[in-house]
Design a protein around this motif. Structure first.
Motif, PDB file in Angstrom:
ATOM      1  N   PHE A 108      58.298  62.480  52.362  1.00  0.00           N
ATOM      2  CA  PHE A 108      57.110  61.795  51.850  1.00  0.00           C
ATOM      3  C   PHE A 108      56.234  62.761  51.056  1.00  0.00           C
ATOM      4  CE2 PHE A 108      52.714  60.273  52.446  1.00  0.00           C
ATOM      5  CZ  PHE A 108      52.834  59.046  51.811  1.00  0.00           C
ATOM      6  N   VAL A 109      56.038  63.973  51.579  1.00  0.00           N
ATOM      7  CA  VAL A 109      55.238  64.981  50.876  1.00  0.00           C
ATOM      8  C   VAL A 109      55.900  65.325  49.546  1.00  0.00           C
ATOM      9  CG1 VAL A 109      54.513  67.411  50.947  1.00  0.00           C
ATOM     10  CG2 VAL A 109      54.157  65.946  52.919  1.00  0.00           C
ATOM     11  N   LEU A 110      57.221  65.441  49.513  1.00  0.00           N
ATOM     12  CA  LEU A 110      57.927  65.756  48.274  1.00  0.00           C
ATOM     13  C   LEU A 110      57.771  64.645  47.238  1.00  0.00           C
ATOM     14  CD1 LEU A 110      59.865  67.746  46.830  1.00  0.00           C
ATOM     15  CD2 LEU A 110      61.729  66.382  47.749  1.00  0.00           C
ATOM     16  N   ILE A 111      57.918  63.421  47.661  1.00  0.00           N
ATOM     17  CA  ILE A 111      57.784  62.287  46.733  1.00  0.00           C
ATOM     18  C   ILE A 111      56.360  62.185  46.206  1.00  0.00           C
ATOM     19  CG2 ILE A 111      57.823  59.768  46.593  1.00  0.00           C
ATOM     20  CD1 ILE A 111      60.245  59.887  48.516  1.00  0.00           C
ATOM     21  N   ILE A 112      55.379  62.303  47.097  1.00  0.00           N
ATOM     22  CA  ILE A 112      53.969  62.254  46.672  1.00  0.00           C
ATOM     23  C   ILE A 112      53.661  63.423  45.744  1.00  0.00           C
ATOM     24  CG2 ILE A 112      51.581  62.433  47.492  1.00  0.00           C
ATOM     25  CD1 ILE A 112      52.893  59.693  47.888  1.00  0.00           C
ATOM     26  N   GLY A 113      54.211  64.597  46.032  1.00  0.00           N
ATOM     27  CA  GLY A 113      53.988  65.758  45.174  1.00  0.00           C
ATOM     28  C   GLY A 113      54.550  65.552  43.780  1.00  0.00           C
ATOM     29  N   PHE A 114      55.783  65.005  43.696  1.00  0.00           N
ATOM     30  CA  PHE A 114      56.361  64.737  42.372  1.00  0.00           C
ATOM     31  C   PHE A 114      55.565  63.678  41.609  1.00  0.00           C
ATOM     32  CE2 PHE A 114      60.635  66.575  43.507  1.00  0.00           C
ATOM     33  CZ  PHE A 114      60.627  67.509  42.487  1.00  0.00           C
ATOM     34  N   LEU A 115      55.181  62.621  42.310  1.00  0.00           N
ATOM     35  CA  LEU A 115      54.397  61.582  41.638  1.00  0.00           C
ATOM     36  C   LEU A 115      53.063  62.127  41.149  1.00  0.00           C
ATOM     37  CD1 LEU A 115      55.089  58.484  43.931  1.00  0.00           C
ATOM     38  CD2 LEU A 115      55.985  58.943  41.633  1.00  0.00           C
ATOM     39  N   SER A 116      52.415  62.938  41.956  1.00  0.00           N
ATOM     40  CA  SER A 116      51.140  63.525  41.563  1.00  0.00           C
ATOM     41  C   SER A 116      51.312  64.510  40.409  1.00  0.00           C
ATOM     42  CB  SER A 116      50.508  64.221  42.773  1.00  0.00           C
ATOM     43  OG  SER A 116      49.303  64.822  42.422  1.00  0.00           O
ATOM     44  N   LEU A 117      52.424  65.250  40.411  1.00  0.00           N
ATOM     45  CA  LEU A 117      52.685  66.191  39.316  1.00  0.00           C
ATOM     46  C   LEU A 117      52.935  65.444  38.007  1.00  0.00           C
ATOM     47  CD1 LEU A 117      52.949  69.247  38.863  1.00  0.00           C
ATOM     48  CD2 LEU A 117      55.386  68.990  39.252  1.00  0.00           C
ATOM     49  N   PHE A 118      53.697  64.341  38.078  1.00  0.00           N
ATOM     50  CA  PHE A 118      53.912  63.529  36.881  1.00  0.00           C
ATOM     51  C   PHE A 118      52.610  62.898  36.402  1.00  0.00           C
ATOM     52  CE2 PHE A 118      58.468  62.966  38.410  1.00  0.00           C
ATOM     53  CZ  PHE A 118      58.928  63.990  37.604  1.00  0.00           C
ATOM     54  N   HIS A 119      51.756  62.495  37.332  1.00  0.00           N
ATOM     55  CA  HIS A 119      50.463  61.923  36.958  1.00  0.00           C
ATOM     56  C   HIS A 119      49.584  62.973  36.290  1.00  0.00           C
ATOM     57  CE1 HIS A 119      46.260  60.643  37.601  1.00  0.00           C
ATOM     58  NE2 HIS A 119      46.752  59.471  37.238  1.00  0.00           N
ATOM     59  N   ALA A 120      49.624  64.197  36.775  1.00  0.00           N
ATOM     60  CA  ALA A 120      48.839  65.266  36.159  1.00  0.00           C
ATOM     61  C   ALA A 120      49.341  65.553  34.745  1.00  0.00           C
ATOM     62  CB  ALA A 120      48.900  66.525  37.016  1.00  0.00           C
ATOM     63  N   ALA A 121      50.661  65.534  34.556  1.00  0.00           N
ATOM     64  CA  ALA A 121      51.213  65.756  33.211  1.00  0.00           C
ATOM     65  C   ALA A 121      50.806  64.612  32.276  1.00  0.00           C
ATOM     66  CB  ALA A 121      52.729  65.867  33.286  1.00  0.00           C
ATOM     67  N   TYR A 122      50.846  63.391  32.772  1.00  0.00           N
ATOM     68  CA  TYR A 122      50.433  62.243  31.962  1.00  0.00           C
ATOM     69  C   TYR A 122      48.944  62.321  31.633  1.00  0.00           C
ATOM     70  CZ  TYR A 122      49.858  57.424  30.445  1.00  0.00           C
ATOM     71  OH  TYR A 122      49.577  56.317  29.716  1.00  0.00           O
ATOM     72  N   SER A 123      48.141  62.750  32.589  1.00  0.00           N
ATOM     73  CA  SER A 123      46.702  62.891  32.350  1.00  0.00           C
ATOM     74  C   SER A 123      46.425  63.970  31.311  1.00  0.00           C
ATOM     75  CB  SER A 123      45.978  63.236  33.649  1.00  0.00           C
ATOM     76  OG  SER A 123      46.115  62.193  34.577  1.00  0.00           O
ATOM     77  N   ALA A 124      47.201  65.056  31.348  1.00  0.00           N
ATOM     78  CA  ALA A 124      47.014  66.118  30.349  1.00  0.00           C
ATOM     79  C   ALA A 124      47.381  65.616  28.964  1.00  0.00           C
ATOM     80  CB  ALA A 124      47.868  67.330  30.728  1.00  0.00           C
ATOM     81  N   ALA A 125      48.453  64.839  28.863  1.00  0.00           N
ATOM     82  CA  ALA A 125      48.833  64.274  27.561  1.00  0.00           C
ATOM     83  C   ALA A 125      47.775  63.290  27.077  1.00  0.00           C
ATOM     84  CB  ALA A 125      50.200  63.596  27.673  1.00  0.00           C
ATOM     85  N   GLN A 126      47.229  62.493  27.964  1.00  0.00           N
ATOM     86  CA  GLN A 126      46.171  61.555  27.592  1.00  0.00           C
ATOM     87  C   GLN A 126      44.921  62.292  27.128  1.00  0.00           C
ATOM     88  OE1 GLN A 126      47.483  58.757  26.889  1.00  0.00           O
ATOM     89  NE2 GLN A 126      46.227  57.434  28.196  1.00  0.00           N
ATOM     90  N   HIS A 127      44.611  63.395  27.800  1.00  0.00           N
ATOM     91  CA  HIS A 127      43.433  64.173  27.409  1.00  0.00           C
ATOM     92  C   HIS A 127      43.612  64.758  26.017  1.00  0.00           C
ATOM     93  CE1 HIS A 127      39.920  66.706  27.814  1.00  0.00           C
ATOM     94  NE2 HIS A 127      40.645  67.766  27.487  1.00  0.00           N
ATOM     95  N   ARG A 128      44.817  65.236  25.718  1.00  0.00           N
ATOM     96  CA  ARG A 128      45.091  65.782  24.381  1.00  0.00           C
ATOM     97  C   ARG A 128      44.991  64.691  23.311  1.00  0.00           C
ATOM     98  NH1 ARG A 128      47.412  70.985  23.515  1.00  0.00           N
ATOM     99  NH2 ARG A 128      47.227  70.229  21.387  1.00  0.00           N
ATOM    100  N   SER A 129      45.523  63.519  23.606  1.00  0.00           N
ATOM    101  CA  SER A 129      45.438  62.445  22.611  1.00  0.00           C
ATOM    102  C   SER A 129      43.993  61.973  22.443  1.00  0.00           C
ATOM    103  CB  SER A 129      46.340  61.275  22.996  1.00  0.00           C
ATOM    104  OG  SER A 129      45.890  60.675  24.179  1.00  0.00           O
ATOM    105  N   PHE A 130      43.210  61.986  23.519  1.00  0.00           N
ATOM    106  CA  PHE A 130      41.787  61.640  23.427  1.00  0.00           C
ATOM    107  C   PHE A 130      41.048  62.627  22.524  1.00  0.00           C
ATOM    108  CE2 PHE A 130      37.470  62.399  25.044  1.00  0.00           C
ATOM    109  CZ  PHE A 130      36.909  61.157  24.811  1.00  0.00           C
ATOM    110  N   LEU A 131      41.363  63.908  22.658  1.00  0.00           N
ATOM    111  CA  LEU A 131      40.712  64.917  21.812  1.00  0.00           C
ATOM    112  C   LEU A 131      41.118  64.763  20.348  1.00  0.00           C
ATOM    113  CD1 LEU A 131      40.919  68.113  24.049  1.00  0.00           C
ATOM    114  CD2 LEU A 131      38.930  66.662  23.613  1.00  0.00           C
ATOM    115  N   ARG A 132      42.374  64.403  20.095  1.00  0.00           N
ATOM    116  CA  ARG A 132      42.818  64.202  18.714  1.00  0.00           C
ATOM    117  C   ARG A 132      42.132  62.995  18.082  1.00  0.00           C
ATOM    118  NH1 ARG A 132      48.918  65.010  20.145  1.00  0.00           N
ATOM    119  NH2 ARG A 132      48.980  67.267  20.270  1.00  0.00           N
ATOM    120  N   ILE A 133      41.983  61.919  18.858  1.00  0.00           N
ATOM    121  CA  ILE A 133      41.333  60.711  18.329  1.00  0.00           C
ATOM    122  C   ILE A 133      39.882  61.000  17.983  1.00  0.00           C
ATOM    123  CG2 ILE A 133      40.532  58.408  18.960  1.00  0.00           C
ATOM    124  CD1 ILE A 133      43.143  58.080  20.532  1.00  0.00           C
TER     125      ILE A 133
END
Length: 115
Positions: free
Chosen positions: A9-34
């Motif tokens: 469970f910790v491994l699955i939650i960790g991977f999901l949270s890591l993917f969410h952090a990567a998605y949030s970083a990409a969203q932040h970059r696109s927000f700055l470009r806009i």
């Protein structure tokens, strides 16, 4: 220590949270470009989420992977004798032409079937 449901469970939650952090970083970059702003650094919440997720993934993987072996190559070989080093089954040869050069070789029907 065997892998329990908690570690998975910790491994699955960790991977999901890591993917969410990567998605949030990409969203932040696109927000700055806009908004035509320059990128200086990621927000602290994304950094903390990334580091926490990384530690959660490492904890889960270490408990699921099982027992680790020593890095030293000689650790597994310390208890073996010299005879066990030379005894390699992949080098066994049972049908070879040396038997035809032997003066004591007796040709029989059984030995032809094995070739």
């Amino acid at each position: 220590m065997p892998a329990t449901l908690f570690h998975r469970f910790v491994l699955i939650i960790g991977f999901l949270s890591l993917f969410h952090a990567a998605y949030s970083a990409a969203q932040h970059r696109s927000f700055l470009r806009i908004n035509e702003q320059t990128f200086t650094h990621l927000p602290l919440d994304i950094i903390f989420q990334s580091v926490g997720s990384l530690f959660a993934v490492m904890y889960g993987v270490m408990h699921i992977a099982g027992d680790f072996k020593e890095i030293k190559a000689s650790a597994d070989l310390e208890n073996k004798t010299w005879e066990t080093y030379r005894n390699v089954p992949s080098f066994y040869t049972f049908n070879h032409r040396g038997r035809t050069f032997s003066p004591f070789y007796i040709h029989s029907q059984h030995s032809d079937e094995s070739e």
